[in-house]
Design a protein around this motif. Structure first.
Motif, PDB file in Angstrom:
ATOM      1  N   UNK A 101      -4.090  43.863  39.772  1.00 10.05           N
ATOM      2  CA  UNK A 101      -3.794  43.977  38.347  1.00 10.05           C
ATOM      3  C   UNK A 101      -3.077  45.285  38.039  1.00 10.05           C
ATOM      4  N   UNK A 102      -2.281  45.329  36.962  1.00  9.24           N
ATOM      5  CA  UNK A 102      -1.626  46.581  36.559  1.00  9.24           C
ATOM      6  C   UNK A 102      -2.663  47.655  36.240  1.00  9.24           C
ATOM      7  N   UNK A 103      -2.324  48.902  36.517  1.00  8.77           N
ATOM      8  CA  UNK A 103      -3.255  49.998  36.244  1.00  8.77           C
ATOM      9  C   UNK A 103      -2.483  51.218  35.760  1.00  8.77           C
ATOM     10  N   UNK A 104      -3.122  51.985  34.879  1.00  4.38           N
ATOM     11  CA  UNK A 104      -2.519  53.212  34.373  1.00  4.38           C
ATOM     12  C   UNK A 104      -2.576  54.265  35.476  1.00  4.38           C
ATOM     13  N   UNK A 105      -1.396  54.773  35.868  1.00  2.32           N
ATOM     14  CA  UNK A 105      -1.324  55.720  36.982  1.00  2.32           C
ATOM     15  C   UNK A 105      -1.306  57.170  36.505  1.00  2.32           C
ATOM     16  N   UNK A 106      -0.476  57.466  35.501  1.00  2.00           N
ATOM     17  CA  UNK A 106      -0.371  58.827  34.981  1.00  2.00           C
ATOM     18  C   UNK A 106       0.021  58.769  33.515  1.00  2.00           C
ATOM     19  N   UNK A 107      -0.236  59.873  32.820  1.00  4.50           N
ATOM     20  CA  UNK A 107       0.340  59.977  31.477  1.00  4.50           C
ATOM     21  C   UNK A 107       0.804  61.404  31.244  1.00  4.50           C
ATOM     22  N   UNK A 108       1.903  61.528  30.508  1.00  8.36           N
ATOM     23  CA  UNK A 108       2.564  62.803  30.293  1.00  8.36           C
ATOM     24  C   UNK A 108       2.453  63.199  28.822  1.00  8.36           C
ATOM     25  N   UNK A 109       2.157  64.489  28.604  1.00 12.47           N
ATOM     26  CA  UNK A 109       2.103  65.035  27.252  1.00 12.47           C
ATOM     27  C   UNK A 109       3.044  66.222  27.176  1.00 12.47           C
ATOM     28  N   UNK A 110       3.877  66.242  26.143  1.00 14.97           N
ATOM     29  CA  UNK A 110       4.845  67.324  25.988  1.00 14.97           C
ATOM     30  C   UNK A 110       5.719  67.140  24.761  1.00 14.97           C
ATOM     31  N   UNK A 111       5.912  65.887  24.355  1.00 15.70           N
ATOM     32  CA  UNK A 111       6.683  65.624  23.134  1.00 15.70           C
ATOM     33  C   UNK A 111       5.862  65.992  21.905  1.00 15.70           C
ATOM     34  N   UNK A 112       6.566  66.325  20.838  1.00 14.94           N
ATOM     35  CA  UNK A 112       5.900  66.752  19.600  1.00 14.94           C
ATOM     36  C   UNK A 112       6.061  65.741  18.475  1.00 14.94           C
ATOM     37  N   UNK A 113       6.603  64.568  18.836  1.00 10.45           N
ATOM     38  CA  UNK A 113       6.749  63.488  17.861  1.00 10.45           C
ATOM     39  C   UNK A 113       6.833  62.177  18.641  1.00 10.45           C
ATOM     40  N   UNK A 114       6.996  61.075  17.950  1.00  3.49           N
ATOM     41  CA  UNK A 114       7.007  59.754  18.587  1.00  3.49           C
ATOM     42  C   UNK A 114       8.046  59.674  19.699  1.00  3.49           C
ATOM     43  N   UNK A 115       7.679  59.021  20.797  1.00  2.00           N
ATOM     44  CA  UNK A 115       8.598  58.774  21.912  1.00  2.00           C
ATOM     45  C   UNK A 115       9.431  57.538  21.573  1.00  2.00           C
ATOM     46  N   UNK A 116      10.740  57.622  21.765  1.00  2.00           N
ATOM     47  CA  UNK A 116      11.634  56.531  21.362  1.00  2.00           C
ATOM     48  C   UNK A 116      12.196  55.736  22.533  1.00  2.00           C
ATOM     49  N   UNK A 117      12.248  56.359  23.738  1.00  2.00           N
ATOM     50  CA  UNK A 117      12.907  55.699  24.861  1.00  2.00           C
ATOM     51  C   UNK A 117      12.424  56.292  26.178  1.00  2.00           C
ATOM     52  N   UNK A 118      12.365  55.462  27.228  1.00  2.00           N
ATOM     53  CA  UNK A 118      11.988  55.922  28.572  1.00  2.00           C
ATOM     54  C   UNK A 118      12.885  55.245  29.609  1.00  2.00           C
ATOM     55  N   UNK A 119      13.125  55.948  30.725  1.00  2.00           N
ATOM     56  CA  UNK A 119      13.905  55.349  31.807  1.00  2.00           C
ATOM     57  C   UNK A 119      13.650  56.097  33.114  1.00  2.00           C
ATOM     58  N   UNK A 120      13.517  55.329  34.222  1.00  2.00           N
ATOM     59  CA  UNK A 120      13.322  55.902  35.550  1.00  2.00           C
ATOM     60  C   UNK A 120      14.668  56.196  36.208  1.00  2.00           C
ATOM     61  N   UNK A 121      14.692  57.222  37.067  1.00  2.00           N
ATOM     62  CA  UNK A 121      15.854  57.451  37.918  1.00  2.00           C
ATOM     63  C   UNK A 121      15.850  56.425  39.045  1.00  2.00           C
ATOM     64  N   UNK A 122      16.962  56.336  39.766  1.00  2.00           N
ATOM     65  CA  UNK A 122      17.104  55.340  40.816  1.00  2.00           C
ATOM     66  C   UNK A 122      16.033  55.488  41.889  1.00  2.00           C
ATOM     67  N   UNK A 123      15.762  56.740  42.317  1.00  2.00           N
ATOM     68  CA  UNK A 123      14.773  56.953  43.376  1.00  2.00           C
ATOM     69  C   UNK A 123      13.342  57.096  42.853  1.00  2.00           C
ATOM     70  N   UNK A 124      13.170  56.960  41.556  1.00  2.00           N
ATOM     71  CA  UNK A 124      11.867  57.013  40.885  1.00  2.00           C
ATOM     72  C   UNK A 124      11.193  58.376  41.000  1.00  2.00           C
ATOM     73  N   UNK A 125      11.982  59.412  41.328  1.00  2.00           N
ATOM     74  CA  UNK A 125      11.410  60.750  41.396  1.00  2.00           C
ATOM     75  C   UNK A 125      11.356  61.412  40.027  1.00  2.00           C
TER      76      UNK A 125
END
Length: 466
Positions: free
Chosen positions: A69-93
């Motif tokens: 089943x899907x599982x939460x792996x990590x979460x990041x905190x640093x933004x100071x307002x709503x997050x609008x968009x996310x995207x991974x790099x090709x190598x997922x680094x």
């Protein structure tokens, strides 16, 4: 305006996820099918003519969650307002995120590595995307500009005024040579990446354009608008070849199936719809959310779709069987964006709670194992699908290799050394790319000034003659 990259301390980078709790719950859904399903949909028309019984189909609601089943792996905190968009790099680094706080964040997927805050936009960042090579990140903003960033420590960027209103969407073509943007000025524009040269505009929408994407082969463009339509455009002829009008509200997001034969769209009518772009027919209709659907993303295998909604949930849809597979609870408030990684083994989500969450996919590893195999061989997705048995065999083969190879640790060390060397080379290439871009801009300015001088000389000569 020069851009600034601020280096953030390690404590704000990431937190290792805890086991699912009240804050991050997941529910495996019963086998309810999508609405308006027809016999040709049940026969697997959407993704090929093969059918299979999903190994994840629950027998009842009380079935226990497993390692698949899907599982939460990590979460990041640093933004100071709503997050609008996310995207991974090709190598997922790396993982990029945009926010209403006017900042672009680049998160490292390595534990305890620092994150970077890129400052340059004067207003909310509405969209971000890595280029196919991973050497650039494009962002669009409410300040009407598009910026192309080098995702390195320096955080250098070039900016250009793309539209006369908020830029809602940016998307690279698969070859990385073109960029399509969508705006509240009701237009879609196509640009060259290296010189940020405007090529052409598409302007048949009669309200804000929320999203625009290239097809995998780059021949088509699809757009979603507040005029309640999804439009399909031919890039060569620059004409609208079809309008899909089935949504009962604004259309927030649209994306191409990896095969390029289908599109999916999410709207304010709480629905997700899937169309065949060859026959211009509605294939599937899902009404699984209880509020506005903000974003969606296809799994690279093409067999699954993940959605994000104002009802604070993410939902995973099984497109082969036309049913809801999982409901994920993690964000406190609306889930605003979601995106699979290029290999499909992870997906990221953002919300109005200012958090970015990274989830491990886990389910049906054979699907993204096949994607990895395809990417390594350099094959392109052509709309055909491999036999399920071969996918399962490939997954088993990977497991056998893992247990039977005695020199795997030594091999891993060599691979890490090579990876570090390549990363250094890529960093140097990034610097060269940025240098070339700056030189091209200066050359353009010089050409413009030279042209202006020649025009002035001609005017002076004409005045003297007269």
């Amino acid at each position: 305006m020069p851009s600034v990259c601020r280096r953030l301390g390690a404590p704000r980078t990431a937190t290792r996820a805890r086991p699912p709790s009240a804050a991050t719950r997941m529910r495996k859904e019963p086998a309810s099918r999508c609405r308006n399903e027809t016999p040709w949909q049940r026969m697997g028309y959407l993704c090929g003519d093969r059918r299979r019984q999903s190994p994840l189909r629950p027998r009842n609601r009380s079935q226990q969650l497993t390692e698949e089943d899907p599982s939460l792996e990590r979460h990041f905190k640093g933004h100071r307002d709503a997050v609008t968009s996310v995207d991974f790099s090709l190598n997922k680094k790396q993982l990029a995120s945009g926010s209403m706080d006017s900042c672009l964040m680049i998160w490292s997927m390595r534990p305890q590595m620092r994150a970077y805050r890129f400052v340059g936009h004067k207003d909310a960042v509405m969209c971000v995307q890595f280029s196919p090579s991973g050497h650039l990140v494009a962002s669009g903003s409410r300040d009407k500009t598009v910026r192309l960033w080098v995702p390195s420590v320096k955080g250098e960027s070039t900016a250009f005024k793309a539209h006369t209103a908020t830029v809602r969407s940016v998307h690279f073509s698969s070859d990385g040579q073109s960029l399509v943007t969508a705006s509240d000025d009701k237009t879609i524009k196509v640009w060259t990446v290296h010189r940020q040269k405007f090529l052409f505009s598409l302007s048949q929408h009669i309200n804000w354009v929320r999203c625009a994407k290239f097809s995998p082969d780059g021949r088509l463009i699809v757009s979603a608008s507040d005029d309640k339509t999804v439009k399909l455009w031919d890039k060569t002829s620059r004409e609208c070849i079809h309008s899909f009008c089935e949504h009962g509200g604004f259309v927030n997001h649209v994306d191409f199936h990896p095969s390029g034969t289908c599109i999916a769209a999410a709207g304010t009518d709480n629905t997700v719809k899937v169309w065949d772009v060859r026959m211009n027919r509605l294939l599937q209709h899902y009404q699984v959310h209880s509020a506005v659907v903000n974003s969606l993303s296809f799994h690279p295998s093409g067999n699954y779709l993940v959605t994000a909604s104002n009802d604070s949930t993410l939902k995973i849809l099984d497109l082969l069987e036309g049913r809801l597979l999982y409901t994920l609870h993690g964000h406190q408030g609306p889930a605003t964006c979601v995106a699979f990684s290029r290999t499909g083994d992870s997906f990221a989500s953002g919300g109005s709670d200012e958090q970015v969450m990274v989830w491990k996919t886990n389910f049906d590893a054979a699907d993204y194992g096949d994607v990895l195999k395809t990417q390594k061989s350099g094959a392109s997705v052509d709309g055909t699908h491999h036999n399920l048995q071969s996918e399962m065999d490939y997954g088993v083969h990977l497991k056998k290799t893992k247990t039977q190879d005695p020199g795997r640790n030594h091999q891993q060390q060599e691979e890490e050394t090579i990876a570090n060397t390549l990363e250094h080379i890529v960093g140097q290439l990034d610097v060269l790319t940025q240098t070339v871009s700056i030189l091209e801009q200066r050359l353009t300015l010089t050409e413009d000034k030279l042209k202006e001088c020649l025009e002035n000389q001609q005017k002076i000569i004409q005045n003297k003659v007269n």
